[in-house]
Design a protein around this motif. Structure first.
Motif: not given
Length: 296
Positions: A15-23
């Motif tokens: 997430x800190x790298x900008x990856x979207x994790x919705x679940x």
């Protein structure tokens, strides 16, 4: 040195790298299944500095989804399963014809594979260490039975020995054949008029086979030795002489020389795989095409 991270920590890093994790729970399940390090290969093409490998920040382009890398991973997984069967068909056919032709060509010398009049000396010098005294050969029951029956033989004859050599050793053996006409005849059996061109084809197939066998990433495959564009008109030029598209194109061509039906089967399975992947986000499809050279 970096230390091991928990799955929760891995998600925080992504997430800190900008990856979207919705679940998050589904992401944890996938990370436990695939592994953080392995999945990292599939995040690489989404990084802002891609394809640069030095001084990477690992930050991804805005809008990158966790599911994007997972979809790319499963594309690779399905492609690997498809290719393995046909790569084996080519490997066996290549091994069989090389053994058949050379054993008849040098009928009076069943050990032609270590004869200085047939193959280059460097191959012979390395043969014991790299092939015959390897753990695989020492444990091979057929080879052991041969030597129990014929204890005076230093080696089993070609039709036994070559059968149990690795694909890599078979490729090296072909390259080590001293007589250019012999190499050319073998190449022609697979629809290639020049042995140097065929060598580039079999090198590409060998690299693709190894990547599949060891579960390596396929989508951004880069062949260490380029495919020669001087052979049959395969439509390969530039990057296609070293990427996944080029390797698959060569596999399809050589497979066609062995069996048109199997070549048709391979094409159908690839078309089905491509059709399924085209249902992914347009941005993801374009990334795959750019990395692999595939055009579907």
């Amino acid at each position: 040195m970096k230390t091991a991270k928990t799955v929760d920590e891995q998600i925080d890093i992504l997430r800190s790298r900008g990856i979207i994790i919705n679940d998050s729970e589904k992401a944890k399940e996938i990370l436990h299944d695939i592994g953080y390090y392995r999945l990292g290969f599939y995040f690489f093409p989404f990084e802002q500095t891609h394809p640069q490998t030095a001084n990477r920040t690992h930050n991804v382009v805005p809008g990158t989804l966790f599911e994007d890398a997972v979809a790319l991973y499963y594309f690779d997984f399905d492609l690997r399963n498809i290719l393995n069967r046909y790569l084996t068909r080519v490997e066996v056919a290549f091994r069989t014809y090389l053994t058949y032709y050379m054993s008849l060509q040098y009928k009076t010398d069943p050990l032609w594979f270590v004869s200085p009049t047939v193959v280059i000396q460097s191959f012979i010098n390395d043969f014991d260490r790299k092939v015959y005294q390897s753990e695989a050969f020492k444990k091979n029951q057929q080879i052991k039975r041969h030597h129990n029956k014929y204890p005076a033989d230093k080696y089993a004859p070609a039709w036994k020995t070559v059968e149990f050599m690795t694909f890599g050793s078979i490729v090296r053996l072909y390259k080590s054949i001293d007589n250019k006409d012999d190499k050319k005849t073998i190449a022609k059996n697979f629809g290639v008029g020049k042995s140097a061109v065929f060598t580039s084809y079999i090198d590409a197939i060998y690299t693709l086979r190894n990547k599949c066998a060891h579960g390596s990433a396929l989508f951004d495959l880069q062949l260490p030795n380029g495919i020669s564009a001087k052979g049959p008109k395969l439509g390969l030029a530039g990057a296609d002489c070293q990427n996944l598209n080029g390797a698959i194109t060569v596999l399809q061509y050589v497979l066609k020389q062995i069996s048109q039906n199997r070549a048709n089967d391979l094409q159908k399975e690839l078309d089905d795989l491509y059709a399924r992947f085209k249902k992914q986000r347009v941005e993801l499809v374009e990334i795959l095409k750019k990395c692999s050279g595939l055009n579907f």
